[in-house]
Scaffold this motif. Structure first.
Motif, PDB file in Angstrom:
ATOM      1  N   LYS A  33       0.647  -1.245   0.222  1.00 51.68           N
ATOM      2  CA  LYS A  33      -0.099  -0.225  -0.015  1.00 51.68           C
ATOM      3  C   LYS A  33       0.548   1.037   0.005  1.00 51.68           C
ATOM      4  O   LYS A  33       0.352   2.563   0.124  1.00 51.68           O
ATOM      5  CB  LYS A  33      -0.646  -0.067   1.357  1.00 51.68           C
ATOM      6  CG  LYS A  33      -1.458  -1.433   1.456  1.00 51.68           C
ATOM      7  CD  LYS A  33      -2.616  -1.688   2.332  1.00 51.68           C
ATOM      8  CE  LYS A  33      -2.984  -2.967   2.284  1.00 51.68           C
ATOM      9  NZ  LYS A  33      -3.495  -2.973   3.700  1.00 51.68           N
ATOM     10  N   MET A  34       2.115   1.287  -0.174  1.00 51.94           N
ATOM     11  CA  MET A  34       3.337   2.274  -0.081  1.00 51.94           C
ATOM     12  C   MET A  34       3.393   1.987  -1.644  1.00 51.94           C
ATOM     13  O   MET A  34       4.448   1.002  -2.363  1.00 51.94           O
ATOM     14  CB  MET A  34       4.522   1.950   1.321  1.00 51.94           C
ATOM     15  CG  MET A  34       5.437   3.156   0.541  1.00 51.94           C
ATOM     16  SD  MET A  34       6.377   3.111   2.217  1.00 51.94           S
ATOM     17  CE  MET A  34       5.684   2.884   3.427  1.00 51.94           C
ATOM     18  N   THR A  35       3.695   3.273  -2.359  1.00 49.97           N
ATOM     19  CA  THR A  35       4.448   4.084  -3.284  1.00 49.97           C
ATOM     20  C   THR A  35       4.966   5.095  -3.306  1.00 49.97           C
ATOM     21  O   THR A  35       5.291   5.884  -2.840  1.00 49.97           O
ATOM     22  CB  THR A  35       3.349   3.927  -4.209  1.00 49.97           C
ATOM     23  OG1 THR A  35       2.388   2.628  -4.584  1.00 49.97           O
ATOM     24  CG2 THR A  35       4.250   4.131  -5.903  1.00 49.97           C
ATOM     25  N   VAL A  36       6.476   4.638  -4.240  1.00 52.46           N
ATOM     26  CA  VAL A  36       7.374   5.763  -4.048  1.00 52.46           C
ATOM     27  C   VAL A  36       7.668   5.848  -4.974  1.00 52.46           C
ATOM     28  O   VAL A  36       8.021   5.695  -6.144  1.00 52.46           O
ATOM     29  CB  VAL A  36       8.996   5.127  -3.107  1.00 52.46           C
ATOM     30  CG1 VAL A  36       9.764   6.791  -3.281  1.00 52.46           C
ATOM     31  CG2 VAL A  36       8.419   4.061  -1.812  1.00 52.46           C
ATOM     32  N   PHE A  37       7.737   7.771  -5.421  1.00 56.32           N
ATOM     33  CA  PHE A  37       8.023   8.387  -6.545  1.00 56.32           C
ATOM     34  C   PHE A  37       9.111   9.356  -6.030  1.00 56.32           C
ATOM     35  O   PHE A  37       9.085  10.201  -4.843  1.00 56.32           O
ATOM     36  CB  PHE A  37       6.984   9.426  -7.142  1.00 56.32           C
ATOM     37  CG  PHE A  37       5.631   9.127  -7.298  1.00 56.32           C
ATOM     38  CD1 PHE A  37       5.247   7.838  -7.962  1.00 56.32           C
ATOM     39  CD2 PHE A  37       4.217   8.615  -5.906  1.00 56.32           C
ATOM     40  CE1 PHE A  37       4.200   7.646  -8.645  1.00 56.32           C
ATOM     41  CE2 PHE A  37       3.456   7.613  -6.270  1.00 56.32           C
ATOM     42  CZ  PHE A  37       3.453   7.759  -7.440  1.00 56.32           C
ATOM     43  N   GLU A  38      10.071   8.864  -6.845  1.00 53.25           N
ATOM     44  CA  GLU A  38      11.638   9.424  -6.475  1.00 53.25           C
ATOM     45  C   GLU A  38      12.314   9.687  -7.595  1.00 53.25           C
ATOM     46  O   GLU A  38      12.529   9.654  -8.818  1.00 53.25           O
ATOM     47  CB  GLU A  38      12.035   8.627  -5.724  1.00 53.25           C
ATOM     48  CG  GLU A  38      13.684   9.181  -4.672  1.00 53.25           C
ATOM     49  CD  GLU A  38      14.521   7.894  -4.475  1.00 53.25           C
ATOM     50  OE1 GLU A  38      15.690   8.608  -3.640  1.00 53.25           O
ATOM     51  OE2 GLU A  38      14.426   6.522  -4.851  1.00 53.25           O
ATOM     52  N   GLU A  39      12.585  10.845  -7.628  1.00 54.07           N
ATOM     53  CA  GLU A  39      13.797  11.515  -8.628  1.00 54.07           C
ATOM     54  C   GLU A  39      15.005  11.811  -7.684  1.00 54.07           C
ATOM     55  O   GLU A  39      15.175  13.196  -7.170  1.00 54.07           O
ATOM     56  CB  GLU A  39      12.912  12.915  -9.644  1.00 54.07           C
ATOM     57  CG  GLU A  39      14.002  12.868 -11.159  1.00 54.07           C
ATOM     58  CD  GLU A  39      14.479  11.320 -11.543  1.00 54.07           C
ATOM     59  OE1 GLU A  39      15.417  11.780 -12.536  1.00 54.07           O
ATOM     60  OE2 GLU A  39      13.717  11.109 -11.836  1.00 54.07           O
TER      61      GLU A  39
END
Length: 268
Positions: A33-39
């Protein structure tokens, strides 16, 4: 069938989610249930989801597939624009699926926690509702919970303030999760824990926690033992008002408005 908690602190952000999506006698399933959007060096954003799994996965997919579009989480100028994009994704899924769900007798149910940091801006944390609208965490209310929140709320209320260090906040989140696991079968392992350090603009602390995790097993054992210990150290109520109790429960004179209504049988 979810418990997620996120905290916005002076030192950073803490995100914790369980993974149970169905719980019954012979039907237990899991999904992250955790989504990470990383740059790295530019932005880190974290999405926690609860509610109807099909809806939350559709929202997440809409956000992920928009990576190459002109307006997306990857191009948002600040966290306010980013959370607005999340809200728009919720509305898009509602427009597509809500009528069919209603015809099937299913409520359009989704709750999201969204937070992170974009370069040049402070950290921000939001609670996004099923209508796509949202509220932001403040110093007075620096955390959000979604799902089965009531069991883990008391410890967070008593411990968490913006000045709490990240390590203590992560510990508090895990104690909060343990309290929820203890009282509700619809929340279950494994857990995802992400701790973001302010201005780092990259993920450096993430762990997936299962039943073999030594630290979480210590939390579960120690928290239960210490609760029983503290409970035993609290004095029992003193009913005899004539006694000089340090913390009397009864008063010298009963308040007649505080007496229960008594129903008596008429034996005449």
């Amino acid at each position: 069938m979810t418990y997620c908690v996120a905290m916005r602190l002076d030192a950073g952000l803490v995100f914790l989610s369980d993974s149970r999506t169905n719980a019954g006698v012979d039907a237990i399933s899991t999904a992250r249930k955790m989504t990470v959007f990383e740059e790295p060096g530019d932005r880190v954003m974290v999405l926690l989801t609860s509610g109807n799994l099909a809806i939350s996965q559709s929202v997440r997919q809409c956000l992920a597939e928009a990576r190459d579009e002109k307006r997306s989480l990857w191009t948002a100028r600040d966290m306010f624009e980013a959370v607005t994009i999340v809200g728009e994704a919720v509305r898009a899924v509602h427009k597509r699926d809500a009528h069919a769900l209603r015809e099937a007798g299913i409520e359009f149910s989704v709750n999201l926690i969204f937070g992170g940091q974009i370069r040049g801006e402070r950290m921000r944390l939001f609670h996004v509702y099923a209508a796509g609208n949202f509220i932001e965490a403040t110093p007075e209310n620096c955390y959000f919970q979604i799902g089965e929140a009531k069991y883990g709320k008391p410890i967070v209320d008593r411990v968490i303030t913006p000045s709490v260090p990240l390590g203590e906040a992560a510990k508090c989140a895990l104690v909060s999760m343990d309290s929820t696991l203890k009282s509700n079968i619809s929340v279950g392992l494994p857990l995802d824990l992400l701790v973001y350090e302010a201005d780092s603009l990259r993920v450096t602390r993430f762990v997936s926690i299962d039943e073999k995790n030594a630290y979480f097993r210590m939390i579960r054992d120690t928290w239960g033992q210490r609760l029983r210990q503290v409970f035993g150290e609290i004095a029992n109520p003193e009913w005899d008002a004539s006694q000089q109790a340090e913390f009397p429960l009864a008063r010298d004179e009963a308040d007649r408005w505080g007496q229960p209504v008594r129903a008596r049988r008429d034996r005449s």
